[in-house]
Write an enzyme that holds these catalytic residues in place. Sequence first.
Site, mmCIF file in Angstrom:
data_model
loop_
_atom_site.group_PDB
_atom_site.id
_atom_site.type_symbol
_atom_site.label_atom_id
_atom_site.label_comp_id
_atom_site.label_asym_id
_atom_site.label_seq_id
_atom_site.Cartn_x
_atom_site.Cartn_y
_atom_site.Cartn_z
ATOM 1 N N SER A 90 49.199 40.388 47.799
ATOM 2 C CA SER A 90 47.741 40.323 47.722
ATOM 3 C C SER A 90 47.106 39.536 48.862
ATOM 4 C CB SER A 90 47.337 39.769 46.370
ATOM 5 O OG SER A 90 45.976 39.941 46.177
ATOM 6 N N ASP B 21 40.786 42.005 50.466
ATOM 7 C CA ASP B 21 41.978 41.182 50.683
ATOM 8 C C ASP B 21 43.166 42.018 51.154
ATOM 9 O OD1 ASP B 21 42.500 42.491 48.283
ATOM 10 O OD2 ASP B 21 43.647 40.818 47.474
ATOM 11 N N ASP C 147 42.274 44.930 46.612
ATOM 12 C CA ASP C 147 41.709 44.935 45.267
ATOM 13 C C ASP C 147 40.606 43.898 45.068
ATOM 14 O OD1 ASP C 147 43.389 42.769 45.281
ATOM 15 O OD2 ASP C 147 44.586 43.370 43.543
ATOM 16 N N ARG C 148 40.429 43.004 46.036
ATOM 17 C CA ARG C 148 39.362 42.004 45.887
ATOM 18 C C ARG C 148 38.156 42.356 46.748
ATOM 19 N NH1 ARG C 148 41.778 35.979 45.282
ATOM 20 N NH2 ARG C 148 43.442 36.528 43.838
ATOM 21 N N THR D 155 43.367 35.197 32.496
ATOM 22 C CA THR D 155 43.363 35.546 33.915
ATOM 23 C C THR D 155 44.426 36.605 34.219
ATOM 24 O OG1 THR D 155 42.539 33.385 34.544
ATOM 25 C CG2 THR D 155 43.824 34.573 36.195
ATOM 26 N N GLU E 144 36.662 39.312 37.503
ATOM 27 C CA GLU E 144 37.224 37.968 37.530
ATOM 28 C C GLU E 144 36.492 37.150 38.576
ATOM 29 O OE1 GLU E 144 41.618 37.438 36.562
ATOM 30 O OE2 GLU E 144 41.636 39.066 37.998
ATOM 31 N N LYS F 171 41.722 46.057 39.847
ATOM 32 C CA LYS F 171 40.454 45.749 40.466
ATOM 33 C C LYS F 171 40.392 46.486 41.797
ATOM 34 C CE LYS F 171 42.218 41.205 41.969
ATOM 35 N NZ LYS F 171 43.382 40.854 41.168
#
Length: 540
Positions: free
Chosen positions: A112, A276, A280-281, A343, A362, A375
């Site tokens: 990630s 990222d 996914d971010r 989380t 989140e 995500k």
Amino acid sequence: MMNTVATKPFDGQKPGTSGLRKKVPVFQQPHYAENFIQSIFDSLDDFAGKTLVIGGDGRYHNREVIQTAIRMAAANGFGRVLTAQGGLLSTPAASHLIRKNGAFGGIVLSASHNPGGPHGDFGIKYNASNGGPAPEKITDRIYECTRVIGTYKISDAAPVDLDRAGTVKVDGMTVEIVDPVSGYSALMQTLFDFDAIRDLIKSGFTLRFDAMSAITGPYAKRILEDMLGAAPGSVVNAVPLPDFGGHHPDPNLVHAKELYDLMMSPKGPDFGAASDGDGDRNLIIGKNQFVTPSDSVAMLAANAHLAPGYAKGLAGIARSMPTSCAADRVAEKLGIKCYETPTGWKFFGNLLDAGLATICGEESAGTGSNHVREKDGLWAVLLWLNILAKRRQSVADIVKQHWQEFGRNYYSRHDYEEVDADAANAMMADLRARLPKLKGEKAGSLTVSAADDFAYHDPVDHSDTAKQGVRVIFDDGSRIVYRLSGTGTAGATLRVYIEKYDAKNLGLETQSALYDLIAFAGNAAQIKQRTGRAKPSVIT
Ligand code: VG1
Ligand code: CO
């Protein structure tokens, strides 16, 4: 030909929030990746002849492990492996590929937002047939398998040419190599009003997307520049590099500082975003307006009906426990439920599968919906663009109007990275033991009304997950949450999340708005005495 190789139970720790993450040299040890991949296969039943998706974020060591995983899938009896050119799949695109092709599951190679390169981090994660991260009952089983493994199976077939789209055979198994972007971009077109976004951009609206030399580069270039007409060069750092150019591919205010500075300057574009390492971010920044991830979930939920994919409204919203309660207020107004989960994206899977939630988020810059089971960074960017195209207001105006309507949840996360693991564990144990005594204590004018250790009961499969973070709740709804990270690869990382709701004072500076709570958080857990740290290493 298939070989059975003798190996020993391995010392890999229990996979954390997102699979197994370790330094690259750990994964380069003989049999290491093989052991974990075989343990994944050993934990699964009835996959003979079925499809496995394999892909990764392009970080150092990606290609080697993809080749290994392909040879092991063949030897273990999968019928087909589906991967993308270069083995490059963003995490949400991998999730989509699993779902669209009815695959048995997928292996996603990524650490990630952690740094990459020969001394950086690497990771392996298993996703189930719904496209989502394996739930705890599977990760627990994988862990059990790592403790008893004796052999692994691998074919000695030659490596596959990953760069050429098409179909090849590895022993009896088919390997299909597809274009990484086209399936994903087609999905985005079903959700968003591409014409409206194109018109917005044609009218002079400018944007910058920082792919941080990670996986979203090719996706963002194709969608934002080629399909939506953003000026060439709007997507920066667009070529995925094995070491992410030496940077942390973490879209926060520390590692995406250049983007932040540009957005705060007069020459900045109207809209800025970043994603990222594995895509996914998301980080969203308007001109002179940073949007906190917790606020972003709430604002996307409040406006989602403006996008065709969500025009019928939302079934529900879900947020992780440490994420601010801003989304709860939106859910209340929409008359839908807001679920609170531990989380990690894996906890949203059941809610999405059961149709209980449509949008999830989140605080750690993760937002997504029922379109996949991960995500999705670019999805969040496109939903924001769709909303901006329909409302024709600036990001700053949309944010301010939202606060006027719902009030503002001041929010900050303080991370203490790489602290001594024993000290961090002892600190948490001690804090847990003292929870009953915190009730009635004061932080400025606020009084602690409850303190507990968050436990989750899954409304769908009725599983229980305990010890998911210590919560200290105040009489006005303000909260302090403490938990230890499950994704780090060195020592322990303590995360302290601080939140305060204010319906009237909407323009305060965040750290000062939270001042009393921050002081209380440090004292209550004796952070300085226990960790030796006078201040956090990262504040977001
Ligand atoms: C962090 C975040 C969490 C996120 C996880 C995986 O976990 O806090 O919200 O789901 O990373 O994100 P932790 O345990 O370190 O706090 V990513 O982008 O790895 O897939
Ligand atoms: Co990620």
